[in-house]
Design an enzyme around this catalytic site. Structure first.
Site, PDB file in Angstrom:
ATOM      1  N   GLU A   1      68.290  31.882  -8.208  1.00 31.15           N
ATOM      2  CA  GLU A   1      68.413  30.447  -8.474  1.00 31.15           C
ATOM      3  C   GLU A   1      69.625  29.847  -7.781  1.00 31.15           C
ATOM      4  OE1 GLU A   1      68.444  30.312 -12.743  1.00 31.15           O
ATOM      5  OE2 GLU A   1      70.547  30.878 -12.891  1.00 31.15           O
TER       6      GLU A   1
ATOM      7  N   ASN B   1      63.332  25.637 -14.596  1.00 31.27           N
ATOM      8  CA  ASN B   1      62.234  26.172 -15.420  1.00 31.27           C
ATOM      9  C   ASN B   1      62.479  25.818 -16.886  1.00 31.27           C
ATOM     10  OD1 ASN B   1      60.308  27.718 -16.712  1.00 31.27           O
ATOM     11  ND2 ASN B   1      60.997  29.693 -15.894  1.00 31.27           N
TER      12      ASN B   1
ATOM     13  N   SER C   1      63.217  29.255 -18.886  1.00 31.36           N
ATOM     14  CA  SER C   1      63.849  30.184 -17.943  1.00 31.36           C
ATOM     15  C   SER C   1      64.477  31.371 -18.671  1.00 31.36           C
ATOM     16  CB  SER C   1      64.911  29.434 -17.160  1.00 31.36           C
ATOM     17  OG  SER C   1      65.449  30.281 -16.184  1.00 31.36           O
ATOM     18  N   SER C   2      64.176  32.566 -18.151  1.00 30.47           N
ATOM     19  CA  SER C   2      64.776  33.765 -18.753  1.00 30.47           C
ATOM     20  C   SER C   2      66.252  33.802 -18.372  1.00 30.47           C
ATOM     21  CB  SER C   2      64.099  35.018 -18.206  1.00 30.47           C
ATOM     22  OG  SER C   2      62.709  34.891 -18.264  1.00 30.47           O
TER      23      SER C   2
ATOM     24  N   GLY D   1      65.045  35.008 -12.171  1.00 31.27           N
ATOM     25  CA  GLY D   1      64.780  34.847 -10.736  1.00 31.27           C
ATOM     26  C   GLY D   1      65.968  34.266  -9.987  1.00 31.27           C
TER      27      GLY D   1
ATOM     28  N   SER E   1      63.385  31.480  -9.908  1.00 32.08           N
ATOM     29  CA  SER E   1      63.262  30.937 -11.257  1.00 32.08           C
ATOM     30  C   SER E   1      62.106  29.946 -11.330  1.00 32.08           C
ATOM     31  CB  SER E   1      64.577  30.262 -11.634  1.00 32.08           C
ATOM     32  OG  SER E   1      64.474  29.756 -12.922  1.00 32.08           O
ATOM     33  N   GLY E   2      61.216  30.161 -12.275  1.00 33.84           N
ATOM     34  CA  GLY E   2      60.073  29.251 -12.458  1.00 33.84           C
ATOM     35  C   GLY E   2      58.850  29.667 -11.668  1.00 33.84           C
TER      36      GLY E   2
ATOM     37  N   THR F   1      57.810  35.758 -15.938  1.00 37.47           N
ATOM     38  CA  THR F   1      57.668  36.055 -17.360  1.00 37.47           C
ATOM     39  C   THR F   1      56.211  35.913 -17.794  1.00 37.47           C
ATOM     40  OG1 THR F   1      59.914  35.317 -17.702  1.00 37.47           O
ATOM     41  CG2 THR F   1      58.526  35.421 -19.642  1.00 37.47           C
TER      42      THR F   1
HETATM   43  N1  LIG Z   1      49.763  32.155 -14.430  1.00 32.56           N
HETATM   44  C1  LIG Z   1      50.189  31.009 -14.924  1.00 32.56           C
HETATM   45  N2  LIG Z   1      49.296  30.144 -15.439  1.00 32.56           N
HETATM   46  C2  LIG Z   1      49.698  28.956 -15.944  1.00 32.56           C
HETATM   47  N3  LIG Z   1      50.992  28.546 -15.972  1.00 32.56           N
HETATM   48  C3  LIG Z   1      51.920  29.373 -15.473  1.00 32.56           C
HETATM   49  C4  LIG Z   1      51.579  30.656 -14.936  1.00 32.56           C
HETATM   50  N4  LIG Z   1      52.711  31.253 -14.532  1.00 32.56           N
HETATM   51  C5  LIG Z   1      53.723  30.380 -14.800  1.00 32.56           C
HETATM   52  N5  LIG Z   1      53.253  29.268 -15.379  1.00 32.56           N
HETATM   53  C6  LIG Z   1      54.040  28.086 -15.803  1.00 32.56           C
HETATM   54  O1  LIG Z   1      55.290  28.155 -15.181  1.00 32.56           O
HETATM   55  C7  LIG Z   1      56.359  28.190 -16.112  1.00 32.56           C
HETATM   56  C8  LIG Z   1      57.476  29.094 -15.617  1.00 32.56           C
HETATM   57  O2  LIG Z   1      57.018  30.406 -15.557  1.00 32.56           O
HETATM   58  P1  LIG Z   1      57.945  31.645 -15.958  1.00 32.56           P
HETATM   59  O3  LIG Z   1      58.753  31.320 -17.129  1.00 32.56           O
HETATM   60  O4  LIG Z   1      57.083  32.810 -15.992  1.00 32.56           O
HETATM   61  O5  LIG Z   1      58.899  31.717 -14.723  1.00 32.56           O
HETATM   62  P2  LIG Z   1      59.947  32.847 -14.370  1.00 32.56           P
HETATM   63  O6  LIG Z   1      59.580  33.337 -13.045  1.00 32.56           O
HETATM   64  O7  LIG Z   1      59.987  33.833 -15.453  1.00 32.56           O
HETATM   65  O8  LIG Z   1      61.286  32.043 -14.290  1.00 32.56           O
HETATM   66  P3  LIG Z   1      62.777  32.486 -14.671  1.00 32.56           P
HETATM   67  O9  LIG Z   1      63.278  33.329 -13.580  1.00 32.56           O
HETATM   68  O10 LIG Z   1      63.479  31.205 -14.793  1.00 32.56           O
HETATM   69  O11 LIG Z   1      62.669  33.197 -15.959  1.00 32.56           O
HETATM   70  C9  LIG Z   1      55.712  28.682 -17.369  1.00 32.56           C
HETATM   71  O12 LIG Z   1      56.395  28.218 -18.504  1.00 32.56           O
HETATM   72  C10 LIG Z   1      54.317  28.110 -17.282  1.00 32.56           C
HETATM   73  O13 LIG Z   1      54.328  26.788 -17.726  1.00 32.56           O
HETATM   74 MG   LIG Z   2      61.318  34.373 -16.822  1.00 28.76          MG
END
Ligand SMILES: Nc1ncnc2c1ncn2[C@@H]1O[C@H](COP(=O)(O)OP(=O)(O)OP(=O)(O)O)[C@@H](O)[C@H]1O
Ligand SMILES: [Mg+2]
Length: 1021
Positions: free
Chosen positions: A387, A157, A160-161, A385, A107-108, A112
């Site tokens: 967690e 996050n 977070s999804s 992800g 997660s994070g 996404t």
């Molecule tokens: N390539 C990137 N460039 C800039 N910031 C990023 C990038 N990838 C992620 N982030 C930052 O990290 C945060 C978390 O990313 P994201 O929501 O994609 O995580 P996740 O893997 O989908 O988590 P979860 O499993 O909780 O959904 C985003 O809101 C953003 O602020």
């Molecule tokens: Mg996500």
């Protein structure tokens, strides 16, 4: 990629397989760290992309970047998520095989974000028509909507999804995105009613409260303060610095429109969101066994927003329907039961609405063109992800279970692809030991029994207690017991140990909603809820499948979907737990590298050979290093590569040649080759420079020579064209002449093919000649001679032409001229060929008076009559006396200056005599009955033709003019007669002869004079 190898010290290696010490985790992490510091967040392990979350916006997602990666070979550019996206797209197009991109990480870690970047890449780079643009927009806009309803701030996050998402993007045969389909996986519904400290509910609640217009909030009965709502205060975290709920609200509203929501649907959707908040504020009171709702306001709002009867809803929220002995009974709930019934309703309403939302989006993404059902697909998997929290419940169990399955799939597929490639290439496979066989928790442990969560725990201990990756407080050693509760079980996941608290497991798994609450919802007037709560559900007596079983089944289906496609992998890593940019937490990263199995992945990839390339690619790059392969290798590729590596001095253990690829075991071998290439490039450049001057002169000469040759060729070609044109013209001319001669020979025959050209030509020439030489006026009698065939037509045309000229002449003629012509016509009738001096009169215009100005009065009178000077000869002595002859309407009057000498009424005028010779004498014969008259009158006029014509016209005596030969006899009075003799002579002479006659010598053959009047007459014609 190879070209960047020389810069490896500064930014590490772009592909981990090129790490010298590939078994060293430290070297691996050091490479990641070096690159992360340089903002190089992407690195490959072979074809797998490792991505480290930068937690800041990098300028690497611009349209220029997208262009740079479009259609470029994976290895030719630095690692990027666009390279993976492009590679999948090209594989889909060239191999016609469905693709999927699996994005994993805790997660994070950035899953996404990665999936959004990929979608944006396709939206920008793929071809688009108008219809496709709509689909592209909808695909892109589905993200903010689903994130608003399915994402939330967690401790891990801020976005977070809280649901799993698999999205198919459908491409038509042209490679344009034409549709999409989303499958959602288990939404974390419990978040609707409860959040851990520091966490939030789903974004949409805060967005609505922060961003919703005043009118909207009033209509929904909401206040602009999240603290007012029980469902939003549990985590005590209404505001998040990284989130702007107000602007997000605007984005979501716009996105809903793009997706195709109408105003009614938006209203109904928001009614549901608001009603969940109101449900949360429903408070219970009263005594145990007689629970009641303490606030009416909420029920009022709920009844309106949900479109249900308030009283029925109140009863359903406080009672439970029991069927005992076939009878329905309403049993009151206790406080705890009532609260959980309310929360169950909230969860059910929100959860089902979320599924409805996904279906609605799917409908808007449906590929409608039936004519091309044959589309290819790229699937994007972005799931919650892995967690670990302090308290982990059923939801974490499901989420981590899902991640476990995906990790397992990853290992299976990567292993399989490695093995297949080695076998296909005929290289001996060296089995690689790796950890990571993780047990799967049997769903038996989650199946509801008649016991509590604790009895469930006991059953777990009984069934899987012996498993190495499972432990409970009872089964654990003393050390572990210290960190475990009695109501917990611990699973050793691939990503680490997680303690799960069994409290609520049974309820959440059963996911029960009391029947009477379902019934109320089935009666809802809200159209969305009406679709979410189906009446058939009420009559279905079968026990619904548990949440875990459903989830397990849906995951099994997902695995099938993924297995049927060509996978690409993106492994996301989270650099720190504090969401900070630039912080590289080595411990945390090492942990992820470990559980993601990246080292294993690398070892498998490097098990045999660090580097592999197709022969043509390898030869193309390094051919300049061997004289035999430079500049081109003509033989088989494999032989070329063998020659090249032999020349480079590769030892047998350093490389292997497969069927289509070379495998190089050690990176240092490749680096040495790469450095040799750099040196070679320099020397080649120097040689090229030296040779350039000579070459450029030579080049100039060649260019000039080629230009010269080209000019000659063009000249020859042009001359040829001209000659051909001349020859063609000559041929045509000869043909024409031949036809003409033949036609002339056959010209008297009936029309036939031999003479038709000639006849047509003759006709055409005659008509054209006529056209050029038409007569100019009526006196012009010229007319071209027609050919025999056109004689009749020519005559018709001539008459037509004449008629036309006469008609146009008449149209133009003036009344005065008409009068003139009439007089001239009469003169002609009277005198033409009868009197010698007639021709001289023709060109002279007739005028009304010929008196000199001394006879002013008479001139004035001539306006109505006609006056002319005459000479009167006495009857006896023939003495000549000048007189004026005045012709009035009734009589001819002879005047001497102003004295009237004689009046001759026209009625008394018997006739007029004149000679046929060229003289001006004439006699007016007067009736002897008229006593006033003294006899006939002998007169002479210089304009005798004009004078006589006018007298004849005025007296109407045209038929009484006698033209005499030789002599005229006239009456002198009292029966006496006089005689005038006419003889031709050279001089005009009038005198009394010896015989008593009046002798007149007339002029002979007077020449015709061309007077003005005559020429004017001609001109007029
Ligand atoms: N390539 C990137 N460039 C800039 N910031 C990023 C990038 N990838 C992620 N982030 C930052 O990290 C945060 C978390 O990313 P994201 O929501 O994609 O995580 P996740 O893997 O989908 O988590 P979860 O499993 O909780 O959904 C985003 O809101 C953003 O602020
Ligand atoms: Mg996500």
């Amino acid at each position: 990629m190879e070209s960047a190898l020389t810069a490896r010290d500064r930014v590490g290696v772009q592909d981990f397989v090129l790490l010298e010490n590939f078994t060293s985790e430290a070297a691996f992490i050091e490479n990641l760290r070096k690159r992360f510091k340089e903002n190089l967040i992407y690195t490959y392990i072979g074809s797998v992309l490792v991505s480290v979350n930068p937690y800041k916006d990098l300028e690497i997602y611009t349209k220029n970047h997208m262009e740079r990666y479009r259609g470029v070979n994976f290895y030719e550019v630095s690692p990027h998520i666009y390279a993976v996206a492009d590679n999948s797209y090209r594989s889909m197009r060239t191999e016609r095989k469905d693709q999927c991109i699996l994005i994993s990480g805790e997660s994070g870690a950035g899953k996404t974000e990665a999936s959004k970047k990929i979608l944006q890449y396709y939206a920008f780079t793929c071809p688009a028509s108008e219809q496709v643009q709509t689909i592209k927009d909808r695909l892109l806009q589905s993200n903010p909507v689903l994130e608003a309803f399915g994402n939330a701030k967690t401790l891990r996050n801020d976005n977070s999804s809280r649901f799993g998402k698999y999205m198919d993007i459908q491409f038509d045969f042209k490679g344009a995105p034409v549709g999409g389909h989303i499958i959602n996986y288990l939404l974390e519904k419990s978040r609707v009613v409860h959040q851990n400290h520091g966490e939030r509910n789903f974004h949409i609640f805060y967005q609505l409260i922060e961003g919703g217009e005043e009118d909207l909030l009033r209509a929904l009965g909401l206040e602009r303060n999240p603290q007012q709502y029980q469902y939003l205060v549990k985590g005590n975290c209404p505001k998040v610095s990284s989130i702007n709920d107000r602007s997000d609200w605007k984005m979501v509203r716009k996105a809903l429109t793009v997706i195709g929501f109408n105003e009614d649907e938006v209203e109904e959707l928001l009614n549901i969101i608001a009603s969940v908040l109101h449900l949360g504020n429903v408070q219970y009171g009263g005594e145990e066994g007689n629970v009641c709702i303490t606030s009416d306001t909420q029920i009022k709002y709920l009844a309106r927003l949900l479109g249900v009867n308030g009283a029925v809803l109140t009863e359903a929220l406080t009672h439970k329907k029991i069927i005992a002995k076939g009878e329905e009974l309403m049993s009151p709930l206790n406080l705890e039961q009532a609260s959980s019934a309310r929360d169950a309703l909230s969860k059910a309403v929100y959860g089902r609405t979320f599924t409805w939302l996904v279906n609605k989006i799917n409908a808007s993404l449906t590929y409608t063109d039936d004519s091309h059902k044959n589309y290819s697909v790229i699937g994007l998997l972005d799931i919650y992800g892995f967690e670990v929290f302090q308290h982990n419940s059923f939801e974490q169990f499901c989420i981590n279970y899902c991640n476990e399955k995906l990790q397992q799939l990853f290992i299976e597929l990567t292993l399989k692809s490695e093995q297949e490639e080695y076998e296909a290439e005929g290289i001996t496979w060296e089995p690689e030991k790796f950890k990571g066989i993780i047990s799967i928790l049997d769903e038996e442990c989650l199946r509801p029994g008649d016991a509590s969560d604790l009895t469930f725990l006991e059953k777990l201990e009984d069934t899987v207690g012996g498993h190495a990756h499972f432990v409970t407080h009872k089964l654990a050693d003393a050390k572990t017991r210290k960190v475990m509760g009695r109501d917990e079980f611990r699973l050793l996941h691939y990503a680490g140990e997680v303690n799960y608290n069994v409290n609520g497991f049974l309820d959440k798994n059963n996911d029960l909603l009391f029947r009477n609450l379902k019934e109320v919802m089935c009666m809802s007037e809200n159209k969305i809820l009406n679709q979410c709560f189906d009446r058939e559900e009420l009559s279905d007596k079968k026990r619904p499948e548990t949440a875990a079983t459903q989830f397990k089944a849906s995951l099994a289906k997902l695995m099938e979907i993924l297995m049927s496609k060509e996978p690409s992998y993106i492994r996301c890593i989270k650099p720190n737990d504090s969401k900070q940019a630039g912080r590289f937490d080595e411990v945390l990263i090492r942990h992820q590298v470990k559980y993601l199995g990246l080292m294993e992945n690398l070892r498998v990839r490097r098990a045999g050979f660090a580097y592999r390339r197709r022969y043509e690619v390898f030869l193309q790059r390094y051919k300049s290093l061997c004289p035999d392969t430079w500049p081109n290798w003509q033989g088989k590729l494999a032989d070329g590569v063998a020659t090249l590596v032999k020349h480079l001095g590769y030892k047998p253990e350093e490389y292997k040649l497969g069927r289509s690829k070379i495998f190089i075991r050690f990176p240092k071998t490749l680096f040495a080759t790469e450095e040799a290439l750099e040196t070679r490039k320099h020397s080649l450049a120097t040689k090229l420079q030296a040779g350039w001057r000579g070459y450029s002169q030579m080049y100039l000469f060649v260019i000039m020579y080629i230009t010269y040759l080209a000019a000659i060729a063009i000249q020859a070609w042009w001359r040829g064209i001209l000659a051909r044109r001349r020859a063609q013209r000559r041929r045509q001319a000869a043909d024409t002449i031949r036809r003409f001669i033949k036609g002339f020979i056959y010209r008297h025959r009936e029309r036939c093919p031999e003479n038709e050209y000639f006849l047509d030509y003759v006709r055409y020439s005659f008509l054209m000649k006529l056209h050029r030489n038409l007569p100019k006026n009526v006196l012009d009698k010229s007319w071209p001679t027609p050919p025999a065939a056109l004689a009749e037509a020519s005559e018709h045309l001539r008459k037509l032409c004449m008629q036309n000229m006469v008609w146009s002449y008449c149209k133009k003629i003036s009344p005065e001229w008409k009068h003139q012509m009439e007089q001239k016509m009469i003169a002609s009738e009277l005198f033409k060929d009868k009197k010698d001096n007639y021709p001289q009169s023709v060109p002279k215009l007739f005028v009304s008076t010929r008196l000199s100005t001394t006879f002013f009065l008479l001139q004035q009178m001539s306006c109505e009559t006609c006056t002319v000077p005459v000479t009167k000869y006495d009857r006896k002595g023939y003495k000549a006396r000048p007189r004026q002859l005045l012709l009035t309407a009734n009589s001819a009057v002879i005047i001497e200056e102003t004295k009237l000498k004689q009046r001759i009424d026209y009625g008394a005028l018997k006739g007029i005599s004149v000679s046929s010779l060229s003289d001006g004498l004439f006699v007016l014969h007067v009736s002897s009955d008229d006593n006033k008259q003294k006899g006939d009158v002998v007169l002479q006029s210089d304009h005798v033709i004009e004078t006589l014509t006018k007298i004849a016209i005025c007296s109407d005596k045209i038929n009484s003019i006698n033209i005499n030969q030789g002599s005229i006899t006239f009456t002198v009075g009292q029966g006496k007669e006089g005689i005038i003799d006419f003889t031709p002579g050279s001089e005009l002479l009038v005198a009394k002869a010896k015989n008593g006659h009046l002798s007149v010598v007339s002029l002979l053959n007077l020449p015709h004079s061309q007077s003005d009047g005559f020429s004017k007459l001609k001109a007029e014609m």
